[in-house]
Design an enzyme around this catalytic site. Structure first.
Site, PDB file in Angstrom:
ATOM      1  N   GLN A   1      48.493  30.128  48.248  1.00  0.00           N
ATOM      2  CA  GLN A   1      47.960  30.949  47.148  1.00  0.00           C
ATOM      3  C   GLN A   1      49.104  31.366  46.227  1.00  0.00           C
ATOM      4  O   GLN A   1      50.247  31.461  46.644  1.00  0.00           O
ATOM      5  CB  GLN A   1      47.246  32.176  47.723  1.00  0.00           C
ATOM      6  CG  GLN A   1      46.021  31.782  48.574  1.00  0.00           C
ATOM      7  CD  GLN A   1      45.274  32.982  49.148  1.00  0.00           C
ATOM      8  OE1 GLN A   1      45.340  34.083  48.634  1.00  0.00           O
ATOM      9  NE2 GLN A   1      44.535  32.758  50.222  1.00  0.00           N
TER      10      GLN A   1
ATOM     11  N   TYR B   1      52.949  36.099  48.401  1.00  0.00           N
ATOM     12  CA  TYR B   1      52.763  37.286  47.561  1.00  0.00           C
ATOM     13  C   TYR B   1      54.079  38.066  47.495  1.00  0.00           C
ATOM     14  O   TYR B   1      54.280  39.066  48.176  1.00  0.00           O
ATOM     15  CB  TYR B   1      51.610  38.149  48.102  1.00  0.00           C
ATOM     16  CG  TYR B   1      50.275  37.491  47.834  1.00  0.00           C
ATOM     17  CD1 TYR B   1      49.570  37.770  46.674  1.00  0.00           C
ATOM     18  CD2 TYR B   1      49.761  36.540  48.707  1.00  0.00           C
ATOM     19  CE1 TYR B   1      48.367  37.141  46.398  1.00  0.00           C
ATOM     20  CE2 TYR B   1      48.562  35.893  48.447  1.00  0.00           C
ATOM     21  CZ  TYR B   1      47.872  36.198  47.286  1.00  0.00           C
ATOM     22  OH  TYR B   1      46.692  35.554  47.015  1.00  0.00           O
TER      23      TYR B   1
ATOM     24  N   ARG C   1      55.696  45.976  51.819  1.00  0.00           N
ATOM     25  CA  ARG C   1      55.686  45.550  53.228  1.00  0.00           C
ATOM     26  C   ARG C   1      56.838  46.228  53.971  1.00  0.00           C
ATOM     27  O   ARG C   1      56.689  46.687  55.101  1.00  0.00           O
ATOM     28  CB  ARG C   1      55.839  44.020  53.309  1.00  0.00           C
ATOM     29  CG  ARG C   1      54.628  43.263  52.812  1.00  0.00           C
ATOM     30  CD  ARG C   1      54.731  41.773  53.133  1.00  0.00           C
ATOM     31  NE  ARG C   1      55.568  41.030  52.222  1.00  0.00           N
ATOM     32  CZ  ARG C   1      55.130  40.274  51.213  1.00  0.00           C
ATOM     33  NH1 ARG C   1      53.843  40.186  50.971  1.00  0.00           N
ATOM     34  NH2 ARG C   1      55.972  39.610  50.448  1.00  0.00           N
TER      35      ARG C   1
ATOM     36  N   ASP D   1      41.407  38.174  57.559  1.00  0.00           N
ATOM     37  CA  ASP D   1      41.392  37.433  56.289  1.00  0.00           C
ATOM     38  C   ASP D   1      40.251  36.428  56.353  1.00  0.00           C
ATOM     39  O   ASP D   1      39.816  36.030  57.431  1.00  0.00           O
ATOM     40  CB  ASP D   1      42.727  36.699  56.058  1.00  0.00           C
ATOM     41  CG  ASP D   1      42.955  36.370  54.582  1.00  0.00           C
ATOM     42  OD1 ASP D   1      43.704  37.113  53.918  1.00  0.00           O
ATOM     43  OD2 ASP D   1      42.371  35.386  54.077  1.00  0.00           O
TER      44      ASP D   1
ATOM     45  N   ASP E   1      44.663  45.210  51.018  1.00  0.00           N
ATOM     46  CA  ASP E   1      45.337  44.488  49.927  1.00  0.00           C
ATOM     47  C   ASP E   1      44.431  43.366  49.409  1.00  0.00           C
ATOM     48  O   ASP E   1      44.736  42.183  49.572  1.00  0.00           O
ATOM     49  CB  ASP E   1      46.673  43.927  50.448  1.00  0.00           C
ATOM     50  CG  ASP E   1      47.484  43.255  49.348  1.00  0.00           C
ATOM     51  OD1 ASP E   1      47.234  43.539  48.158  1.00  0.00           O
ATOM     52  OD2 ASP E   1      48.364  42.434  49.673  1.00  0.00           O
TER      53      ASP E   1
ATOM     54  N   CYS F   1      45.102  44.907  42.673  1.00  0.00           N
ATOM     55  CA  CYS F   1      45.945  44.060  41.828  1.00  0.00           C
ATOM     56  C   CYS F   1      45.118  43.571  40.626  1.00  0.00           C
ATOM     57  O   CYS F   1      45.373  42.520  40.065  1.00  0.00           O
ATOM     58  CB  CYS F   1      46.558  42.904  42.608  1.00  0.00           C
ATOM     59  SG  CYS F   1      45.368  41.837  43.383  1.00  0.00           S
TER      60      CYS F   1
HETATM   61  N1  SAH Z   1      48.589  41.096  51.985  1.00  0.00           N
HETATM   62  C1  SAH Z   1      48.917  39.719  51.720  1.00  0.00           C
HETATM   63  C2  SAH Z   1      48.361  39.224  50.408  1.00  0.00           C
HETATM   64  C3  SAH Z   1      46.864  39.375  50.271  1.00  0.00           C
HETATM   65  S1  SAH Z   1      46.156  38.369  49.042  1.00  0.00           S
HETATM   66  C4  SAH Z   1      50.437  39.535  51.788  1.00  0.00           C
HETATM   67  O1  SAH Z   1      51.191  40.530  51.815  1.00  0.00           O
HETATM   68  O2  SAH Z   1      50.881  38.391  51.803  1.00  0.00           O
HETATM   69  C5  SAH Z   1      44.456  38.563  49.305  1.00  0.00           C
HETATM   70  C6  SAH Z   1      43.907  37.853  50.551  1.00  0.00           C
HETATM   71  O3  SAH Z   1      42.536  38.215  50.673  1.00  0.00           O
HETATM   72  C7  SAH Z   1      43.919  36.335  50.512  1.00  0.00           C
HETATM   73  O4  SAH Z   1      44.613  35.852  51.634  1.00  0.00           O
HETATM   74  C8  SAH Z   1      42.446  35.904  50.589  1.00  0.00           C
HETATM   75  O5  SAH Z   1      42.253  34.775  51.427  1.00  0.00           O
HETATM   76  C9  SAH Z   1      41.806  37.114  51.234  1.00  0.00           C
HETATM   77  N2  SAH Z   1      40.386  37.418  50.915  1.00  0.00           N
HETATM   78  C10 SAH Z   1      39.756  37.359  49.721  1.00  0.00           C
HETATM   79  N3  SAH Z   1      38.496  37.839  49.820  1.00  0.00           N
HETATM   80  C11 SAH Z   1      38.322  38.212  51.130  1.00  0.00           C
HETATM   81  C12 SAH Z   1      37.263  38.814  51.863  1.00  0.00           C
HETATM   82  N4  SAH Z   1      36.106  39.145  51.278  1.00  0.00           N
HETATM   83  N5  SAH Z   1      37.445  39.064  53.172  1.00  0.00           N
HETATM   84  C13 SAH Z   1      38.597  38.740  53.783  1.00  0.00           C
HETATM   85  N6  SAH Z   1      39.661  38.200  53.122  1.00  0.00           N
HETATM   86  C14 SAH Z   1      39.517  37.935  51.824  1.00  0.00           C
END
Ligand code: SAH
Length: 392
Positions: A199, A204, A211, A249, A296, A336
């Site tokens: 992604q 990210y 973090r 996720d 997040d 975001c």
């Molecule tokens: N916290 C992560 C970044 C999160 S990005 C880090 O620090 O790297 C947002 C994430 O949400 C993505 O991995 C995406 O796959 C997931 N996502 C999107 N919609 C979702 C949902 N409804 N339920 C669970 N995960 C979801």
């Protein structure tokens, strides 16, 4: 200088550019003089003939000019070389504890339409506008000179390209083929990043410092990491001595890498579980037993019109999260969405707190790290907003 096309603004519409805003919307333009094709460099003038700046012009886009400079100067190799080395210089001083960070942050580094991320020896480039696309060859050479990377890989697979009349474009621009996974180090955490398919540009990077902040809170804590992607927050928590972590996720691929990250960082001994599914549903089925919850989510409001629905989404999530927290527990909650202001986000989170019936303190705000600068004249560049809440 050759004659450049001229964009003439309507009367009174020069104010935002004079203040340094880097976008000219098509509604502010009275006329365009000269032949223009998407991505040409053009000059911008006020209605009474005052020179305002130079930028990339794209008559197809709602943002008709992306301003590069407010001075009369040649837009070419030298211009871009100076901007790139300015961005590189201050990052070089700050990047001691990570080898993955953003080198060019579009408008924030006065280079609209260009994102460059560094992952160890590789650079990943994202060109989102027709103007930057024209300079891709020059930019690749300049980045090679400035950073001597092993590879430069392009990930211009963003929706904005369509509005600019460009097709998506991905692949190697320079150097040796990038491996399927590049290993990076972020504050002594090890992560494997898939720059070809992951992604964004693979990771990210914008959440790095947040973090790390979590790490300091984590000792012995039972943690719920929602929207975990490849486990960034959980790995930091693990290195901070977390007692137990649950990662959620919707992406199976992301969770598989999160699992690998646990092993790579020698955290297998910490009790952990990975749950694949929709966070909204999963939160409703969990027991209230967590010391820290992280939310997040992806951007719910990509357009202004999505805000009411997005607000309901954020409210729902935050309400569930407050209900799952132990006494003295922490919620780290993020948005975001570009269109979600601090004010509105805070209102939503506070109203979720009130509805949950919990007593909640606000400990502070979290935002972009140093490698994601914003031009203060371009508030649209700020998108990451986080609140640290504590339940009493
Ligand atoms: N916290 C992560 C970044 C999160 S990005 C880090 O620090 O790297 C947002 C994430 O949400 C993505 O991995 C995406 O796959 C997931 N996502 C999107 N919609 C979702 C949902 N409804 N339920 C669970 N995960 C979801």
């Amino acid at each position: 200088m050759t004659t450049l096309p001229r964009v003439i603004l309507k009367k009174g519409r020069e104010k935002s550019m004079l203040r340094g805003h880097p976008w000219v919307f098509s509604g502010a333009v009275a006329k365009v003089e000269g032949e223009v094709s998407p991505g040409d460099v053009g000059e911008v003038y006020s209605s009474d003939g005052q020179f305002l700046g130079l930028g990339h012009v794209n008559p197809r886009s709602q943002i008709i000019v992306r301003v590069l400079t407010q001075k009369k100067e040649e837009i070419g190799e030298n211009f871009f070389a100076k901007r790139i080395s300015r961005a590189a210089h201050f990052r070089g001083r700050l990047s001691g504890r990570t080898n993955a960070y953003r080198i060019i942050n579009g408008e924030g580094d006065y280079l609209p339409g260009l994102i460059v991320d560094r992952y160890g020896e590789a650079l990943v480039v994202q060109c989102s506008t027709a103007g930057m696309e024209r300079f891709k060859g020059i930019l690749t050479n300049l980045l090679t000179k400035e950073f001597q990377p092993a590879s430069i890989y392009e990930r211009s697979d963003v929706a904005l390209r369509k509005e600019e009349g460009l097709a998506e474009s991905s692949g190697l621009l320079y150097g040796k083929e990038v491996p399927e996974f590049i290993e990076i180090e972020e504050y002594s955490c090890r992560f494997r990043v898939n720059v070809r398919k992951g992604q964004k540009t693979g990771f990210y990077l914008d959440q790095r410092e947040n973090r790390f902040f979590l790490r300091g809170l984590s000792e012995s804590k039972k943690i719920l990491d929602c929207f975990c992607y490849t486990g960034g927050f959980s790995i930091h928590a693990g290195l901070g001595g977390a007692g137990e972590v649950t990662l959620v996720d919707s992406s199976e691929e992301a969770l598989a890498i999160a699992e690998e990250h646990i092993t790579l960082n020698q955290l297998d001994k910490i009790p952990h579980q990975l749950i694949q599914g929709d966070v909204f549903e999963i939160l409703r089925g969990l027991q209230p037993e967590y010391d820290i919850v992280i939310l997040d989510p992806p951007p719910f409001a990509k357009k202004k019109g999505h805000l009411p629905r997005a607000s309901r989404g954020y409210k729902d999530l935050n309400l569930s999260a407050f209900r799952l927290l132990n006494e003295e527990g922490f919620l780290l909650t993020f948005s975001c969405s570009h269109h979600m202001s601090w004010d509105l986000f805070q209102k939503i989170v506070f109203s979720a707190a009130l509805d949950s019936g919990r007593k909640v303190q606000l400990l502070g705000r979290l935002g972009h790290p140093w490698d994601h600068p914003t031009n203060i004249c371009h508030p649209e560049g700020e998108y990451l907003r986080g609140l640290i809440c504590k339940v009493l």
